[in-house]
Design an enzyme around this catalytic site. Sequence first.
Site, PDB file in Angstrom:
ATOM      1  N   ASN A   1     123.331  81.614  64.244  1.00  0.00           N
ATOM      2  CA  ASN A   1     123.401  80.385  63.438  1.00  0.00           C
ATOM      3  C   ASN A   1     124.812  79.830  63.476  1.00  0.00           C
ATOM      4  OD1 ASN A   1     120.737  80.299  62.550  1.00  0.00           O
ATOM      5  ND2 ASN A   1     121.156  81.334  60.621  1.00  0.00           N
TER       6      ASN A   1
ATOM      7  N   HIS B   1     113.183  76.658  62.081  1.00  0.00           N
ATOM      8  CA  HIS B   1     113.890  76.144  63.265  1.00  0.00           C
ATOM      9  C   HIS B   1     112.974  75.299  64.159  1.00  0.00           C
ATOM     10  CE1 HIS B   1     117.554  78.695  62.749  1.00  0.00           C
ATOM     11  NE2 HIS B   1     116.700  79.487  62.148  1.00  0.00           N
TER      12      HIS B   1
END
Length: 709
Positions: free
Chosen positions: A163, A90
């Site tokens: 997510n 990420h």
Amino acid sequence: MSQENSKSAQHQRTKVNYSDQEVEQGHGGETHQTAADGNQILTTQQGIPVSDDQNTLKIGSRGPSALEDFHFREKIFHFDHERIPERVVHARGYAAHGYFETYESLAEYSSADLFQRAGEKTPAFVRFSTVAGNKGSFDLARDVRGFAVKLYTKEGNWDIVGNNIPVFFIQDAIKFPDLIHAAKPEPDRAFPQAQTAHDNFWDFVSLMPESIHMIMWIMSDRAIPRSFRTMEGFGVHTFRLVNAEGKSTFVKFHWKPKQGLQSVVWNEAVKINGADPDFHRRDLWDAIQSGDYPEWELGMQLFDEDFAEKFDFDVLDATKIIPEEEVPVRPVGRLVLNRVVDNFFAETEQVAFCTQNIVPGIDFTNDPLLQGRNFSYLDTQLKRLGGPNFTHIPINAPKCPFHHFQQDGHMAMHNPKGRANYEPNSWGAEGGPRESPTKGFTSYPAHESGYKERIRPESFADHYSQARQFYISQTAVEQNHMADAIVFELSKVERPDIRVRVVSHLLNVDEGLAKKVAEGLRLQEMPAPAKAAKPTRKDLKESPALSIIKNGPESFKGRKIGVFLSDGADSELFKALQDAAKAEGTMVETVTPMVGGVKLSDGSWVEGKQKIDGGPSVLYDAVVILLSDEGVKTLVKEPTARDFVADAFAHLKFIGYTDAAMPLLQKAGIAESLDEGCIKLQSADSLSSYIVSCRKLRFWGRESEVDPV
Ligand code: HDE
């Protein structure tokens, strides 16, 4: 500048006249100096005013540099240390501030303070991200998106680190390093960047049947969202809500975008990455700056332990969803993002999300992925932010009062005041904070017993049934996109045995899908289905909530039309387009042969937002080709103009055009194929019907024309 002149300029700069300056008291007792003209004077970090920031201190104008130049040394030293380790996953992300507003009291389920009062507003900070790419990678990678929300509640910070896909690749956190190693660039060659289309990734997942459900999701258009504003978010794991009486209810968190769901098509994604690698971050920035604040509803699927027992999968298994048709998603509040950051590094880069940050009224479950994450996030922040005091950084600090005896460490910005820095103590009222058995966080007293063992429960064994359910819930267009995506990725895989192994798993998902992929790869023989720990259930019902196309937006609001203009273009039509778009809340961006703009038929001047080669049609949701007979003559020779039209057609966009554009449509090879998605604009009325068509986002009916295989 001659040497003499530059010397005298330098002398002038060096002559600091202190009487010209005011010394002001800033907050926190800092001082800063201001020159007579009102400008702040440049200082070192120590606050020493700087006279010359252009030249190092030297012995003679051409001589060696002096080591005593503390301003130079401090400046370079600080620059040398500007970077902190990027997130191991990420790394590429973008964030904004906003708030969460509670719709109604949820006291029945949770004692969490933020859910007690209707209308309660809780400050929020949200960071969206891709997973595999590094910090400088492109936005439209085919990848999962992170959707991490920090809620600064009155009882501390609650992070929902989710997510845009509700399931995950693996069931146990111990496999996470392997998964990420396999997905990231291969270690010897250091490529490919930000993509899973390579041997290592597919080798790993094809040896891990538990990942097949997630594979279905990432090969769907969910992995190429049009915007952060058009994707859902999920907490993924099952969590607990705990009420004031200590009663626990299981919960799954969902963020539903008010904007509806939308994705781009793959060929478009590839081109967007070249044309504007910052496509998603620019979109979020622009939307917020223009006052079109993105919004999501928080929804909860609530169920108790007895209900959970009835599922034939395990609610602790993060590779499973609970279909919304079985447990409805109850909207409980809304998240609005209404402020961009002041500084990317200070906020977006330094924000430290931790799954362990929960507040009274919320609790964990035994999901082995969640349990592992609770260790990982705290640990990773220590490495990334360089010490245990990262909560002293404003973006990470709670907004409610906090008191504890933790002290010292690198970069401690505040230490406990007074004499007592331990507890218990007998310093009475001056002895500092005390624990509160009534108000403090209490873990849900779940009864746990069992052997100490490394084992996967039998209830985690069904890897294919929900993968199949996801696939059959898609529209035909979406199913084709999934098959295409798998073929694309596997065509980049060099080892044929890995490709075959993937197909052997697909056979357990859906034979039609396996067949399409096998044909797409030109496999000469169909393999046998992979050995399954549990046979695929074929009786699971379709879940319309899983399709993007079935959950699209109802209006064209917040999206963008690219209008390609030349000199002499019809000014009335342009004006009507602007009016119709404004009424719908749609943005219009002008694309012109030169950025200086064009002169329309009525002699008025319109500036170009993009020059044609910097504004390809992939950057827009729909396009209008507004040219004049004269203007089109030169544009037919311009490859980027031809691509503008050909790509818009290939990407199934609604195209508005006038007769004058025909020579360009001809050159782009689409004049013979004009369909209902190509709308001839003749009057202001036809513009409204063009906008109405655009609400459908794409003219899916064209797909069989442009993607016949
Ligand atoms: Fe993460 N993950 N993760 N993850 N994750 C990180 O923490 C980890 C997982 C997610 O915008 C890291 O601060 C493990 C699932 C997001 O700053 C790290 C496991 C989900 C973000 C980490 C998972 C996520 C991260 C790297 C398997 C969805 C970005 C940098 C057990 C529910 C947050 C950091 C941001 C970041 C570990 C699996 C979401 C290394 C061990 C499942 C959105 O701690």
